[in-house]
Structures are given as structure tokens and as C-alpha cells.
Design a protein around this motif. Structure first.
Motif, short mmCIF file in Angstrom:
data_model
loop_
_atom_site.label_atom_id
_atom_site.label_comp_id
_atom_site.label_asym_id
_atom_site.label_seq_id
_atom_site.Cartn_x
_atom_site.Cartn_y
_atom_site.Cartn_z
N THR A 1 0.85 -1.20 0.00
CA THR A 1 0.00 0.00 0.00
C THR A 1 0.88 1.25 0.00
O THR A 1 1.96 1.25 0.59
CB THR A 1 -0.88 0.01 1.26
N THR A 2 0.40 2.28 -0.68
CA THR A 2 1.10 3.57 -0.62
C THR A 2 0.94 4.14 0.79
O THR A 2 -0.18 4.29 1.29
CB THR A 2 0.51 4.56 -1.64
N LEU A 3 2.05 4.43 1.41
CA LEU A 3 2.04 4.78 2.83
C LEU A 3 2.15 6.29 3.01
O LEU A 3 3.18 6.82 3.44
CB LEU A 3 3.19 4.06 3.54
N ALA A 4 1.07 6.98 2.67
CA ALA A 4 1.07 8.45 2.77
C ALA A 4 1.18 8.86 4.24
O ALA A 4 0.48 8.32 5.10
CB ALA A 4 -0.20 9.01 2.16
N THR A 5 2.07 9.78 4.48
CA THR A 5 2.35 10.19 5.86
C THR A 5 2.57 11.69 5.90
O THR A 5 3.16 12.28 5.00
CB THR A 5 3.64 9.49 6.36
#
Lengths: 939, 167
Positions: free
Chosen positions: A415-419
Motif C-alpha cells: 500500500t502507498t504509505l502516505a504520511t
């Protein structure tokens, strides 16, 4: 029985032959065929006199190629040897460790060309590695020199084996092989000789090393282990020394086997608990098997290779290897890979994280489910709900933002781990799955965002007139209130306060309106002379809208520096001081009235006239005040001013309504209150005037002494109760005034002249009366009084009237004595001196009174001053007879005519005394003196 | 011949003197300060003074009380900005228009109109002036990063190395 012995002997011998001793003589043959090349040999020439050629001969040999030496021309030689100096016995086939005892040699030789008869010498030799020392004993040559004559190949093997010098017997000794060819040409110009050699053979006899193992072998089954786990006895690895026949064999000497793996992360142990690490396993001569334990933290893909290598020991032992499988352990870490990093299975992250910016979203590169050694556990898959920790909330409480629903495939997030992180800090990020597997990431630095506002901190309370103390600074912040420690902005300073000044340097020096952020902050230096509260200071980025305001600041007054006196009619303004002119109530309003009390307010102020009514310097409570520096003065009747008694109670810097009474009517009056205990100096009030109260009495005065007959002034002054002169404040009433004196009439009955006191005599409260008294006396008083029924009156002090000047008039001053006197007899002359009004002139010095008389006389002048009656005396005697006139001259003292003031012209008393001088009864006449006429009196 | 030469030389010197005198006067009129040959014009200075004055009036401050202080502060900062600019030029540090625009966008966000209106009310300045400010800020940050210390501290020390003339 005998049979048994024989059988036993047979069995013993059988064993002896079946199992021979390890040590025995052996032989190896080393052949140099020169079949394809020169085989590392080179030609060493010792002499060449003709045309010489030599070396490897391609195309003729036994059977193939060979080496040769050739010479042409008449009676020439080509001498030298083919040499190879890089061979060890072992290179020639001798087993390592063996001892070379002797060497036999042979070679094939062919006289390929000899056009004319000549003699050659062909042989083989063995030298040391330096090719200088022959290593054989019992003979120099391996195969001694030989003169070949056959044009066909023939083997030369004439000499027996030669022993090898003991210094060169070790199997690893390097030796040099020489194939000597001394070739000569015959006695003919066309002579040519060519000798070829092939198949040089060394038959090497040696004593082999004692026999031991030849290999080391992993005897266990192939293992599959878990990364980081000790194999223990359950999965023990076993290395065994074996001989060529795979029989366990003890080493012939202490032998060390080194066990390694091509895994970068293995550790080898000697104990089953994997506590004693070692790669070296030492075998004594009585053991051939060892257990090996291992922990490998790196999973294999698919296997690692274990290798057992002999590192020391006498036996030649070949390595042993075995594959081993290391699987990842259970998931114990969720490894975060941040931007700037890359993740490697089994190694973890590499590379440095790149800084993030607060509030700026970024993607965490990956999350890897690994064991404790960064080996990815491929069994970790599916959708996971993760929880992150580490980064803090921003100073404004904004929490970090993460992607919590994450899918994993084969241990790796997909998963794209937007932070988004909001707190500027250097931190680590830890992610867990249901609280498990947390593993802190590498440190990541979150830089603050762009400038958004300023934190302005100003300590409170402060003190007026003093550079602000405590922490007073400005810090640049981003949107989330992270400090921008690299900020360089310039701020303009503003305030809602009064008389607030910003400064650039400590101690409040160098006023400024701007501060420049240094490392993101600036220190403010602030001062105000004004006591105030609720003020703030604001920093606004120059040219921008970013701003920040401090919390409310209270500026307390400074320490009391002065006590101000507010007189009636004046105003006090906090921070400014006293203003306005005094205005007293009472009879003399707006001036103060003597004897009439007035109220003052005392105000304790700091150096900037701030009322000290609050803060740590609050001037409150009982104080000891001194009013002695006031300009007040005692009244003419000595009544002192009245000031408040001590202690004086101040409430928040103020002591109001203090009653003061001044009794001395004068200008330039002040009130000053000094706190003598604290101490605080008072400031003199505005000057004011104290005027006399209403008329109470007359002050009657005349100077004393006075002189009879001489006019002098008596003043009558209207005064208040404390004898302050009313001056122009006095309005003399109409009517008949009292004006009397106690003076009497002069001896000549002349009465005093004092006139009358009338309303019109008063000017500015004072009436001056000229009076003349004639009687010399003391204690004379004058009484003045307002017309009845007023009780305003006054009596002067006693005035003394002295006699006037000596009067020459005979009615006043006289000269008296007897009417007659005998000759030569002293007669007393009495002089009485008086003034014009016949007041006796006492105390006229004797020297001032001079007697004189008609001659012939002898005068005794007065010797004492005049007495209270004005009398003194002298004596005169005459030596002759007759009527005599006595006169008195006054010198030094004033002598006047009868008017009392005009100086007498001759200085003599007008009065004289006439006296008749007679002969005395006892007159002796001697000689012929004739007396005629007259008579003798008194005889 | 000798005489002519002497007269010629004197004429040249006199011309140079007159030129220098008048050019100096012109410079004095044009510039308020020169930093290592880089001038700060009176026009720029006056504009800054007017800008800051407007801010203080907008902030309801007693400008008359601080006018002279503010004027000195402004000149000081203009000189410091010039030092930074001169240094940046020597070191080849520049601010790309795209960097300025990016920072500008980040500052004004989605409220550019309101932001610029506020700037106008506060300082009487517009977008172009603000972009110059932004560019100056970025340049300062870059220089600070290069020198590796507080820019203010550096400027304080660096001033000693610059020839600063204030007219």
C-alpha cells in the motif's frame, strides 16, 4: 599348544603385513618430456666461441620435441646448461611432508649432427634454488657427463642414485635442474655439432610423511535452521577427519580445522548452547570428530555453504563442505523504510533518510515484516491495521497523519504509505501490528515549515524604568508552531503600551524598532518609564503579515524614589506628578492662613513619577516621616508649625488628608516629607504663601535707650494671635485709640510729648508715632489699643530715657564751693552737671570735667565721675590772696546750650564760682617787707 | 615645449579634480550608502522608510516618537541585505524565479488576493515588492546555509571586511 603358538604367530604376522606401518620408503618419477615447449627451462651459457644456437628444439625428440645445443665453425664450443630453478620436490610429485632421500637420473640423448669429430659432455645436475650449490652427496652429477656419439636416441642411465643433502630433503624444497650441454665442433671450417636431449628423468626416492587423514567431511545430514537460532544438539553439525577410504582417521599431529560459511552473518560455536564462539576446531592425534554449532542470522537463498578447512596440522587434508538452509525467523519487526533509504532482505535499511518538512505529505517507502535479523518473513501477508508511534504532535497539538490500513504480500507492504508529520524534530517511527513487531525506524529529521508566526515571550511583571528582566524573546514558528531555528527574518516591533521603547542591546542600550532573527530567535530588550498593565508587544515580519503578540505584561512602579506633596488645590497625575497652583481655604484663601490647618496628600512615586501603588515595591504601611526639611518657620511668637505625627500610614503609595498648620506668615513656604526609615527623600512641595490670621493685638515697639528731649518713634503694628504682622491685611477701625505712656515729667517739669494715635496713623498695618520724653528714667512703656470695644491692644516693652547732653546753662549745671579760703588751703569745688531738663548727668568721666581758676593756684582736678546726681568735685588752693574765679570746662562730653541741642560755644559751664582768698593767721614776714593798709582776717 | 607640457599636466589634474568633485557630489545625492561598490540609492531608502512608516501608522504606533530610530534601523538592515547580496554574488548564489514563486505560493496559499490586500494595507506594497522580499529571504537562508552559522552573527563579523560608506 604348539599349534596354538604357531597360529597366533601367523595371525600376528598377518596383521603385520595387512596393516603396514604408516612410515615407509617410496619413490616418484619425474619426467621432463619437452613435448610441447621448453617447460620453463632457460639456457645458461658458460662459453660460446663459434656460432651457437640452443634451446627447445621443435620437430625432433623421443618421440616428440627436445632441447639442444649447437655450434658451428672450426674448433668452436657452445657450453652451458638448460636450467629450471622453480621446482619443489612436491612439484615433482613428492607428497607434502615427505622426506627426499635420494635421486637417480637418466635422459635420452642424440648426436644429431657432428660433421667433424669432436668431444661433447652431456649430463644432468641438481642445485639449490639459487643455482649455486650442488645438493647431492656421493657425487656431483645426477647423471655424469657423457659424450654421445649415436645419431639415434639412446637413454643414458649410467650413475646410481645419489643421496640428497639433508638440507634439501624437505618436500617443499625448491631445487634447480641443470641439463648440461658442452658441445664442440671439429677441426674444419665447416664443422658443426648439434646434441639433443629429451626425456630427462628424476627418480626420486623419499620417505613419505606419516599417513593421516586426507579430508575433512561433514558427516551430518543437511540442516535447515532458523535464522538466529542455535542449532544445538538436535541439528548438530559434525566434521570428521577421514582418510582417502573415508575411514575416520586421527591426524598425525595436532590439526586445526576452520569452519566457515559464505553467509555474512554466521557465528560458529564449539558448544551446544552457542556460547563459545570459534571457527577453529583443534583435533589432537587421538580424535577425528568434532561437533560444530552455528547461529546464522541471515536467511539463505536458497542455501549457504559451510566449509571446513585445515588451517594447521601435518596432514594434507582437503576441505569439506556442506550446504545449509537458513530460514527467516518469526516476524518480530515491522521495518519502516523511509525516503532516502532502501531495504534489503536480510540486511535491512541502508542509506540516510532525507529530511521531511512539517506539514508536507510524503510516502514511507515500505514496511517489511522481518525476523529479528531483517530477514523478511514471506509468510506475513494480507490486510493489516497498523499503529504508528514516535513522531510527536506539533506544538499546536496537530497529530501526525499515517496510512494505517496496509496490505502485505510476502512480508512486504504493497500500500502507498502516505504520511504527514507536523512536529519539527528528529525522531524515529515505529509501527506495530496489534501492538506487536514494533521496531524503530532510522532517525528522520522533520524540518519546520515556512514562517507562519512568531512566539513572543515577555516576562511579567516588569518594573517601570528598568530594562525588562527575565526571558523576553521572539521565536519564528511555522504553521504548527514549530520553531524555525534557521529563520533569518526581520521583525518590526509594536506595542499597545505607553512610552515603551525597544532596544538592541542588553541593559537597554541602543534603541531600535526592529529585531533580526538569529538562529530563529531574537532577544528583546524593552523598557518603559510608565507603570501600566495589560500591555503587549507584537513582532511582525518586515514586509510580511506573519506576526506574534506576547501575553499581557504588567509593569509595576519602581521603588519609591520620592515623596511628592500635593497641596490643596493641586492635582496629582500618576506618571506625571504634581501640577497646578496651590489653593488654600480659609481667611487668606487662596493663600494659607497662619494658624489655620490645611490638608496635604503625600504620594510615593518612583523616579518616573509613577505612584508606587503595586508590585513588589508597593509603598504601603506605616512610615516614619520627617517634615523638618519643610520651609515653615516658627511664628513670631515662636509657635512652631504643626505636622502629622509618626507613623504616617500609606496605602498603596498614598497618604492623603494629612493635616498641617503653619503659624509663620511668610512667602516661599514649602512642605517636604522625608521617609527617614526606608529612606525615601521627599520632594519639596510647590512654594506657597502663609498670611497672617485676623488681627489679635498690637505690637508696640520703640527702641531703647532713648535720650531725654530727643524725639523717637514708637510703632504700633497690627498682629494676629501669633504676632504675625497683618501689614496691608489690616484695616484700622475708626474711633478713639488708646495711646498712653508711663513716662513722667522732667525735673524741670517738662511733660512727655507722645501725641495721639488715630486711624489715619496706620499704613499697611503699622502706625508710627514720634514721641519725646524729657525725664531720664527707665521702664517706660507705651500702650496702644483699638477703639473700644475692641480688645486689640498692645504694650510696648520698657524704654529707658537717658539724660540729654550736659547743659552749660547755669540754671542747670553749677559750680559751687566756699566763699573764702585761706591761702595755701585746699577748698573743695563742687560741680553739678545736668541736662537741659535738669536730669542729672551721671557717669561723666572725671577727665571730662576740668577745673580752672584765677592764679596763683594749685588745682586738684575731679578724680571720680559724676555721681547719680551729676556731682563731682575737685580742690583748689591759692598761694596768694584775692578774689578768685573758678570755672569748669567740659571736654569730650557734649555740652549744649539751654535749648538742649546747640553745642556750647566755649565749652565751659556758664556758671562760675567766686571765692576770696585770705592770708592764713600764721603769716610769717621775713626780711624787710613793709606791710601797708588792709587787715589780717582771722588772726 | 617644457612649459606647454607642464600646463597640459596641470590641466589634466585640474580636470580630474573637478570631475571627481562633481561626480562625488552626484553620488552623494544619488546614494545614501555604498557597500563594497554596491550602492543603496536614496530612492530605495526613501521607499523603505515610507513603507515602514506606513506599517507603524497602520499599527497605530506613535511614529513620530520612533521615526528617527526606524530610519536608522532601515538603513542598517539595507546595508546588511547588501552585504548578503554582495557575498551571494561572489559565491555564485542565486535564487531562481521558480524558488521565489514556490515560496510565494506556499505563503499566500489559496488566499492570494486577501494576502496582497493586507500587505497593501500594512505597507502600501504590492505583489512585486513582496516577491522581492521573498527572494531576499530565500537568498539569506541560502547564504546562512553556506556559511554554516547564524546569518546575523556572520553579518556582524563580516561588516568589518566590507568597505561601507554612508553619505
Amino acid at each position: 599348544m604348539k599349534t596354538r603358538y604357531i597360529l597366533f604367530l601367523i595371525i600376528f604376522l598377518s596383521f603385520f603385513f595387512l596393516f603396514p606401518k604408516n612410515v615407509h620408503a617410496d619413490q616418484v618419477t619425474y619426467t621432463i618430456p619437452f613435448a610441447t615447449d621448453y617447460e620453463g627451462f632457460s639456457w645458461v651459457s658458460t662459453s660460446c666461441t663459434g656460432t651457437c644456437t640452443q634451446g627447445w628444439y621443435d620437430g625432433d625428440g623421443n618421440p616428440a620435441d627436445s632441447v639442444y645445443a649447437k655450434v658451428t665453425a672450426k674448433n668452436k664450443v657452445n657450453q652451458g646448461h638448460h636450467k629450471k630453478g622453480t621446482l619443489t620436490w612436491e612439484n615433482m610429485g613428492v607428497p607434502a611432508g615427505a622426506t627426499v632421500t635420494s635421486v637417480d637420473g637418466k635422459f635420452d640423448v642424440k648426436n644429431a649432427q657432428e660433421t667433424h669429430a669432436s668431444t661433447h659432455a652431456i649430463g644432468t645436475y641438481l642445485y639449490d634454488s639459487a643455482d649455486t650449490t650442488n645438493i647431492l652427496t656421493g657425487g656431483v652429477a645426477l647423471e655424469s657427463d657423457f659424450n654421445p656419439t649415436s645419431a639415434s636416441w639412446a637413454t643414458r642411465d649410467a650413475d646410481a642414485a645419489k643421496n640428497v643433502d639433508s638440507a634439501y630433503q624437505a618436500s617443499n624444497t625448491t631445487v634447480s635442474i641443470r641439463i648440461k650441454e658442452n658441445v664442440a665442433s671439429g677441426n674444419n671450417n665447416s664443422a658443426a655439432s648439434d646434441i639433443r636431449v629429451d626425456n630427462v628423468v628424476l627418480v626420486i626416492n623419499y620417505t613419505p610423511a606419516p599417513s593421516g587423514p586426507t579430508k575433512v567431511v561433514f558427516t551430518n545430514a543437511q540442516r535447515t535452521l532458523t535464522a538466529g537460532t542455535c542449532n544445538g544438539d538436535a541439528y548438530v553439525l559434525t566434521i570428521q577427519l577421514q582418510n582417502a577410504g573415508s575411514t575416520p582417521t586421527n591426524p598425525t599431529g595436532t590439526t586445526v580445522i576452520n569452519v566457515t560459511s559464505n553467509s555474512p552473518s554466521e557465528t560458529v560455536y564449539s558448544d551446544n548452547g552457542c556460547s563459545s564462539s570459534t571457527n577453529d576446531f583443534t583435533f589432537s592425534t587421538s580424535e577425528n570428530t568434532k561437533n560444530v554449532y552455528i547461529i546464522d542470522t541471515r536467511k539463505s537463498n536458497p542455501t549457504w555453504t559451510l566449509t571446513a578447512t585445515k588451517t594447521s596440522g601435518p596432514d594434507t587434508i582437503t576441505d569439506g563442505t556442506q550446504s545449509i538452509t537458513i530460514n527467516a525467523g518469526n516476524v518480530s519487526r515491522l521495518v519502516l523504510t523511509l525516503p532516502g533509504q532502501s531495504f534489503t532482505d536480510g540486511t535491512g535499511n541502508s542509506g540516510s533518510t532525507t529530511n521531511r518538512t512539517a506539514g508536507s505529505s510524503f510516502n514511507i517507502t515500505s514496511i517489511s515484516a522481518t525476523d529479528g535479523y531483517f530477514n523478511v518473513n514471506t509468510g506475513y501477508s494480507g490486510s493489516k491495521t497498523l499503529v504508528y508511534s514516535g513522531p510527536g504532535n506539533a506544538p499546536d497539538s496537530t497529530p501526525p497523519s499515517y496510512t494505517t490500513s496496509v496490505s502485505f504480500t510476502s512480508g512486504q507492504s504493497t500500500t502507498t504509505l502516505a504520511t504527514t508529520l507536523y512536529k519539527a524534530e528528529t525522531t524515529t517511527v515505529t509501527v506495530t501490528d496489534g501492538g506487536q513487531y514494533g521496531y524503530a525506524s532510522s532517525g528522520v529529521t522533520v524540518d519546520p515549515g515556512i514562517l507562519n508566526n512568531y512566539e513572543v515571550v515577555a516576562a511579567t511583571p516588569q518594573t517601570a524604568g528598568i530594562c525588562f528582566t527575565g526571558t523576553n524573546n521572539i521565536k519564528a514558528r511555522d504553521q504548527w508552531n514549530n520553531y524555525r531555528t534557521a529563520d533569518t527574518s526581520v521583525v518590526n516591533m509594536t506595542t499597545n503600551g505607553t512610552a515603551v521603547t525597544f532596544y538592541s542591546s542588553p541593559g537597554c542600550s541602543g534603541s531600535t524598532t526592529q529585531y533580526t532573527m538569529s538562529s530563529g530567535q531574537a532577544t528583546m530588550y524593552i523598557k518603559t518609564t510608565k507603570k501600566q498593565s495589560g500591555i503587549t508587544v507584537t513582532a511582525t515580519k518586515d514586509g510580511g503579515t506573519e506576526t506574534g503578540t506576547s501575553s499581557s505584561i504588567t509593569v509595576n512602579p519602581g521603588a519609591a524614589a520620592a515623596i511628592l506633596v500635593k497641596l490643596p488645590g493641586q492635582s496629582f497625575t500618576d506618571g506625571t506628578g504634581i501640577s497646578g497652583s496651590p489653593s488654600f481655604s480659609g481667611l487668606r484663601s487662596p493663600n494659607a492662613t497662619a494658624g489655620t490647618s490645611f490638608s496635604v496628600d503625600l504620594k510615593a512615586v518612583d523616579t518616573n513619577n509613577n505612584l508606587v501603588d503595586s508590585g513588589p515595591n508597593n509603598y504601603t504601611g506605616t512610615k516614619t516621616m520627617s517634615f523638618t526639611d519643610s520651609v515653615a518657620g516658627n511664628a513670631p511668637d515662636s509657635t512652631p508649625p504643626s505636622f502629622p505625627g509618626n507613623p504616617v500610614t500609606f496605602t498603596n503609595g498614598v497618604a492623603d488628608s494629612l493635616s498641617i498648620t503653619y503659624y509663620n506668615a511668610a512667602t516661599g513656604r514649602t512642605v517636604e516629607a522625608d521617609d527617614t526609615a526606608t529612606p525615601v527623600s521627599g520632594t519639596a512641595s510647590t512654594t506657597f504663601i502663609v498670611q497672617a490670621n485676623s488681627v489679635n493685638n498690637y505690637g508696640v515697639s520703640a527702641s531703647t535707650p532713648q535720650t531725654a528731649g530727643v524725639a523717637f518713634n514708637v510703632t504700633v503694628t497690627a498682629r494676629d494671635a501669633w504676632n504675625n504682622s497683618l501689614g496691608s491685611l489690616y484695616s484700622a477701625p475708626a474711633g478713639t485709640y488708646v495711646w498712653t505712656t508711663t513716662a513722667g515729667n522732667a525735673p524741670d517739669t517738662t511733660a512727655p510729648v507722645i501725641g495721639t494715635l488715630i486711624q489715619g496713623n496706620f499704613a499697611s498695618g503699622v502706625a508710627t508715632k514720634s514721641v519725646t520724653l524729657y525725664k531720664a528714667e527707665s521702664g517706660i512703656t507705651f500702650t496702644a489699643g483699638e477703639p473700644s470695644p475692641s480688645t486689640v491692644t498692645g504694650i510696648s516693652g520698657g524704654v529707658t530715657v537717658n539724660p540729654g547732653s550736659i547743659s552749660a546753662d547755669p540754671n542747670d549745671s553749677t559750680v559751687t564751693g566756699d566763699a573764702s579760703v585761706s591761702t595755701n588751703t585746699n577748698t573743695t569745688i563742687t560741680i553739678t552737671l545736668k541736662d537741659t531738663w535738669r536730669n542729672p548727668k551721671a557717669n561723666i568721666p572725671a577727665a571730662d570735667v576740668i577745673l580752672s581758676a584765677t592764679s596763683l593756684n594749685e588745682i586738684t582736678q575731679p578724680s571720680s565721675p559724676t555721681d547719680a546726681n551729676g556731682i563731682t568735685s575737685g580742690q583748689i588752693r591759692w598761694s596768694n590772696t584775692g578774689e578768685k574765679i573758678v570755672q569748669v570746662t567740659i571736654q569730650n562730653s557734649s555740652l549744649v546750650q539751654n535749648d538742649g541741642s546747640t553745642p556750647d560755644a566755649d565749652g565751659k559751664l556758664d556758671d562760675t564760682h567766686t571765692i576770696t582768698v585770705f592770708f592764713t593767721a600764721k603769716v610769717e614776714i621775713k626780711g624787710g617787707t613793709e606791710l601797708r593798709g588792709g587787715s589780717l582776717i582771722g588772726q | 615645449m617644457m612649459k606647454i607640457t607642464v600646463i597640459f599636466i596641470l590641466a589634466v589634474f585640474l580636470s580630474l579634480f573637478i570631475y571627481r568633485y562633481y561626480s562625488r557630489t552626484l553620488n552623494d545625492n544619488k546614494y545614501i550608502a555604498v557597500v563594497d561598490g554596491e550602492g543603496i540609492t536614496r530612492q530605495e531608502y526613501d521607499k523603505e522608510v515610507e513603507r515602514v512608516k506606513k506599517f507603524y501608522l497602520w499599527s497605530k504606533q506613535d511614529y513620530n516618537r520612533i521615526a528617527s530610530i526606524s530610519a536608522q534601523d532601515i538603513l542598517d538592515h539595507m546595508i546588511e541585505d547588501k552585504i548578503v547580496a554582495v557575498y551571494a554574488k561572489k559565491k555564485g548564489i542565486f535564487v531562481k524565479p521558480s524558488e521565489t514563486q514556490e515560496r510565494y505560493n506556499a505563503i499566500v496559499g489559496d488566499n492570494e488576493k486577501e494576502y496582497l490586500e493586507k500587505l497593501s494595507a500594512m505597507y502600501g506594497t504590492g505583489k512585486d515588492d513582496f516577491l522581492k522580499k521573498v527572494e531576499k529571504d530565500i537568498l539569506s537562508e541560502k547564504v546562512q546555509k553556506l556559511i554554516g552559522q547564524s546569518l546575523k552573527t556572520w553579518i556582524t563579523e563580516e561588516k568589518m571586511n566590507y568597505k561601507i560608506t554612508i553619505f
